[in-house]
Design an enzyme around this catalytic site. Structure first.
Site, PDB file in Angstrom:
ATOM      1  N   GLY A 138       0.720  -1.258   0.270  1.00 27.98           N
ATOM      2  CA  GLY A 138      -0.010   0.054  -0.037  1.00 27.98           C
ATOM      3  C   GLY A 138       0.877   1.157   0.015  1.00 27.98           C
ATOM      4  O   GLY A 138       2.022   1.312   0.075  1.00 27.98           O
ATOM      5  N   CYS A 139       0.164   2.360  -0.257  1.00 26.70           N
ATOM      6  CA  CYS A 139       1.091   3.794  -0.502  1.00 26.70           C
ATOM      7  C   CYS A 139       1.594   4.029   1.091  1.00 26.70           C
ATOM      8  O   CYS A 139       2.650   4.253   1.055  1.00 26.70           O
ATOM      9  CB  CYS A 139       0.148   4.660  -1.070  1.00 26.70           C
ATOM     10  SG  CYS A 139      -1.667   4.794  -0.451  1.00 26.70           S
ATOM     11  N   TYR A 140       0.579   4.105   1.955  1.00 28.93           N
ATOM     12  CA  TYR A 140       0.965   4.489   3.208  1.00 28.93           C
ATOM     13  C   TYR A 140       2.111   3.573   3.759  1.00 28.93           C
ATOM     14  O   TYR A 140       3.262   4.082   4.305  1.00 28.93           O
ATOM     15  CB  TYR A 140      -0.293   4.819   4.341  1.00 28.93           C
ATOM     16  CG  TYR A 140      -1.063   5.791   4.053  1.00 28.93           C
ATOM     17  CD1 TYR A 140      -0.607   6.992   4.109  1.00 28.93           C
ATOM     18  CD2 TYR A 140      -2.412   5.593   4.105  1.00 28.93           C
ATOM     19  CE1 TYR A 140      -1.546   8.179   4.155  1.00 28.93           C
ATOM     20  CE2 TYR A 140      -3.322   6.624   3.798  1.00 28.93           C
ATOM     21  CZ  TYR A 140      -2.915   7.832   4.118  1.00 28.93           C
ATOM     22  OH  TYR A 140      -3.875   8.813   3.911  1.00 28.93           O
ATOM     23  N   THR A 171       4.126   1.991   2.070  1.00 36.04           N
ATOM     24  CA  THR A 171       5.784   2.109   1.525  1.00 36.04           C
ATOM     25  C   THR A 171       6.446   3.110   2.007  1.00 36.04           C
ATOM     26  O   THR A 171       7.465   3.155   2.598  1.00 36.04           O
ATOM     27  CB  THR A 171       5.412   2.005   0.091  1.00 36.04           C
ATOM     28  OG1 THR A 171       4.718   1.041  -0.484  1.00 36.04           O
ATOM     29  CG2 THR A 171       6.697   2.606  -0.566  1.00 36.04           C
ATOM     30  N   SER A 172       5.637   4.436   2.252  1.00 36.07           N
ATOM     31  CA  SER A 172       6.233   5.605   2.834  1.00 36.07           C
ATOM     32  C   SER A 172       6.819   5.281   4.378  1.00 36.07           C
ATOM     33  O   SER A 172       7.731   5.594   4.456  1.00 36.07           O
ATOM     34  CB  SER A 172       5.390   6.768   2.882  1.00 36.07           C
ATOM     35  OG  SER A 172       4.511   6.643   3.765  1.00 36.07           O
TER      36      SER A 172
END
Lengths: 344, 344, 344, 344
Positions: B149-151, B153-154
């Site tokens: 997911g995007c969150y 990954t960060s």
């Protein structure tokens, strides 16, 4: 009608003061100063006031203040306010200073965070820090009201009931704040140039923002002991609004219902504080253009952290609206006088 | 040229895949599915591809996949991917699944956070969680890559060196993330309606976002023990970008220079990770439209908190770009192949 | 690899040139100048290029140009380009000038619209006006290419087939153009300060924009007689994009199908011109970040007016992309080399 | 206090009415209807009204209207208003209809532009088209006020003095209008989904917008003969504001000073019309959130075209503010009552 002046009338807080005062039933503007636009009609600089507010801008000279003026709003940059306020007080005027110059009680903090020697440190103790909801009595008696910063307002209002209750674990107070761009003022600079600013999100002055000591001073008063915070401000591509997300732990087990009740009780007479329920969360659009502070609480059973969210309009409750609210309190008018607007 | 298909090609992650694959030298698109737009030319739905990508959209039927296809990107909503992946694997295809369906190892977590029974729980253990920088070897060997997911990954990229080093105090991991609106997908809904969304900032799914278990799973692997986080996502009025501000404490005194060196060493072979120095901070515009992850560290001597900031493009490093990066790794190509764009 | 230099590399058109050249297979950057940031690494000014483009910025001195450079892009402000170009030509360099200094053939027009005496009026006749689609042969032969302005590109491409066909009534050519804010350049100014610029729409330089004579010069060439236009530019709160809506009448009855066929034929070999059908309209997002020009035609049977709509990215097809396209043509490479990006 | 109802209170024009009425000294809201949110508290749908407006939303049933209500604002979609208005009139209520249902005098135009048979064509002649500045006397006498559309308001106010003066050449009236997104209403749709809408500019319904006949009807009345316009609406990525740029020619030579004087005289008693001088141009931010219409004129000596620019807030002067203004006129109150806000 009380006669008032605004020093530094062309910045964003200045023009918000003009707008709010124009809609206020008990106060009248007689004098507006601007160093950069002396001699211009006010509506030439801010054409939204065309045909309605054409006062000619004056230089920043106290001698030019009409005798009938009894209240002065200082919306000058920090440093400039510090210099001009004593002369205003000497003349017997009531002063609401929107700069950061008279907020800190300890002049060494002013020196270390603003890199300036305070020219009038003895005045600091008599200035009242103007969070309207917390210092009503002192504001009524004050000659000099130091109007709080935008970040501090959102944060102090979010933490005041908790710190006053003695329930907070002061070891960990993490404050992650996000501000609209008007908080940076009206002077064009590269980071706020539209193509560099829109469609962008960033942190800035991480752990070193100059509002930090002001927040710690007030949280310390509320807690009754020294408080140190971890504070990270961020920039949001929108004009107005501050949203602070605050993380802290509790010293003992308290249900979210009890906490909400503590907040509701603390602010039971505060018109502009709205405590949201467990089904709602603040959004800056709901307080945009208003003097409200919307607050919500969430408790993380998995980690034991309490999350407090606080939303205000940085130019209104975070600056000019709270200045008007403080003026209302100071004159004994209902605190919401002239501040009943809704978000549009 | 490797022949590939995209299932769910009209959403934002689907169209980013199309765009990135079009500029990739080693892969060719043969098949695009869309339930909502079956029969339409792709460029009719996404007119930026006019005159260049006119493939006709197909129904979501595996039987229709051309025999020459050997790689399938699933950009379907969660639940739909779970159902279709096994048949793709049975056909001997390599699968990169951009949904959340095969990310969690523990099917009971899937059940409790997504409110769905996982239809193929036995497959979960063989799926590789595709953070490219952490699982290079497993990705090379995998038949099913669960793209993160995007969150997550960060956040995982921001914490991996610290957790691997054993220096982090796992008691307090607070993650305050801010996402652009494209993270919510392409389907119009009230909160993302332009007039309700622009000029607004808010938190949402506070302490209950479905990416939480995925983050904790990976942080736990890195730390070698169970990790629990306090996670608050927010919505920023911009199209793309995630900025995560992470607060944690250290178990022992380490200078910021040592920490920076630990990060630099950990990512010394990672093309897309840029460790910023003490004079720089990430901004989403500098990684917008790219596969980069920009990281910065700050240490608060006053409170002992470490602040880690991480910026990625949610649709690229947080979704389709990382999928391409994983594909590159999987085929033994340089990980940056086709991903050399700069922010515009 | 051709070796190139950019003079004025830190503005928006300069950084777009850097970005596009970095992705171009046949050209290499050797020299970047900047008066304001001499001595800095390029990626310090534009951190999107971190770890990839660290060339040190040089002063604007032609003596410093490496001998191997054979092509120079001038992305300097007008007036500065005029001064520096002759020395570049004397040194035998090929020059693509992105300023307005060598676009007008008539130096008296330069004098009256820019309020500057042209220092080298004799050079004007040998400069080729670089609308890539119209002047392919001249561009191939040119030593000095005057790259067109952003508004002119959108307008000339929109009107060229019509004026060339002799069908237009030249009495009434009304051009209502709308531009994103990056068109105003990278220097911060009050009208482009985020809070003053976002959530706002306005016209500016109404009937007096300095691109007017350049547009009229080129339309006149196409029509074979003097053309006078009514031109109103507007500012849109977005970073990139120009949308021109053009109103004119026809000299005789022509169906919209015939007109569309005339346009399609005129641009049959032009990779970057897309003629839309009667079911589609241009939107700037579909060409954002690309070198495309999307065109659509509508005919108003009620009033007899033809409406031509033209959308380009002001920094790409309106500036740096067209400069690359002209370079490609000049060197005999396919015009789309290095310019195949899609809108993101 | 006059008691009022709003039918369709949850759309953008509905919530603007609620907001404006709340600040109005002579009117009180008793009844709010909403089909989609029946039974909810109003502030649940529009949380900006938290703690202040908690009226429960009712179904759209006239029988439920309290007897004390004497004024009804219809903010329903077109078609729905047409159906409900007659029963309201029969009950003796004053009706201000914000839909387009009673604006056109000719039911065949309603049929052809809205693709609906008008259910009550006989009512059309008795409805007063509510441009406050033009029809003051008729508004005072009216039972049914058809509140104008947003585009028409900006355009009719911009052209009224010119058409009334007989100076306009009616052969060429080109209107290029640009609107903020709130004009499209509150229902989420793909083109207004934030990531598809922000950072984008486009035209839509080119030459076929349903406001065209309403504009032509009123311009025709002013001119005393049939008027046909060329009208192109565009969408601007901002919440509020309409900016119309109008191009026309004059029948005889008139100086810009004379024209300005004609406009100033025409609107000499109109509080909300501001005629700008030759040094100023309208910007939507200066009228955002207000009932003002800012107008400017420019004459192109080179082509003989007059350019008229007009800026309004589409939701206020273009909808709910003008409805309040019409109410004020209707009750004999000063037209600016409750409408003195400035742009923020």
């Amino acid at each position: 009608m009380i006669k008032a002046a605004i020093l530094g009338a062309t910045g964003y807080t200045g023009s918000e003061l003009v707008r709010l005062i124009q809609g206020h039933p008990k106060i009248e503007l007689l004098f507006l100063s601007s160093e950069s636009s002396t001699g211009e009609a006010y509506s030439k600089i801010h054409p939204q006031f065309r045909e309605r507010i054409n006062i000619e801008l004056q230089p920043l000279s106290i001698d030019l203040l009409p005798n009938s003026v009894e209240l002065v709003f200082c919306a000058l940059p920090h440093g400039q306010s510090a210099a001009v306020v004593p002369a205003l007080l000497d003349r017997g005027l009531k002063v609401i200073d929107l700069s950061s110059d008279y907020r800190l009680k300890d002049p060494t903090l002013y020196q270390s965070w603003y890199d300036l020697n305070h020219p009038h440190p003895l005045l600091l103790s008599s200035a009242v820090y103007g969070i309207s909801e917390l210092y009503q009595d002192q504001i009524m008696a004050a000659k000099l009201i130091a109007n709080p910063g935008c970040y501090p307002t959102s944060i102090i209002l979010g933490l005041a009931p908790l710190l006053s209750s003695g329930l907070a674990n002061l070891e960990t107070i993490i404050i992650d704040s996000k501000s609209g761009v008007s908080g940076a003022g009206r002077t064009p600079k590269q980071p706020f140039h539209f193509p560099d600013c829109t469609e962008n999100f960033k942190a800035y002055r991480v752990l070193s923002h100059q509002h930090t000591p002001e927040i710690e001073q007030e949280l310390g008063r509320l807690a009754g002991e020294k408080v140190t915070i971890t504070f990270t401000p961020h920039l949001v591509p929108m004009i107005r609004g501050i949203f602070s997300t605050i993380y802290t732990k509790l010293l003992k087990k308290v249900s979210i219902e009890e906490l909400t009740a503590i907040y509701a009780d603390y602010y039971r007479e505060s018109f502009f504080i709205r405590i949201l329920d467990q089904n709602s969360l603040p959004e800056t659009r709901f307080i945009r253009g208003t003097n409200y502070c919307d607050l919500a609480l969430r408790f993380d059973r998995r980690t034991g952290f309490l999350v407090i969210m606080s939303a205000i309009d940085n130019l209104i409750k975070g600056a000019s609206g709270q200045a008007i609210q403080n003026m209302n309190i100071s004159y004994g008018w209902p605190e919401e006088t002239g501040l009943l607007q809704f978000a549009i």
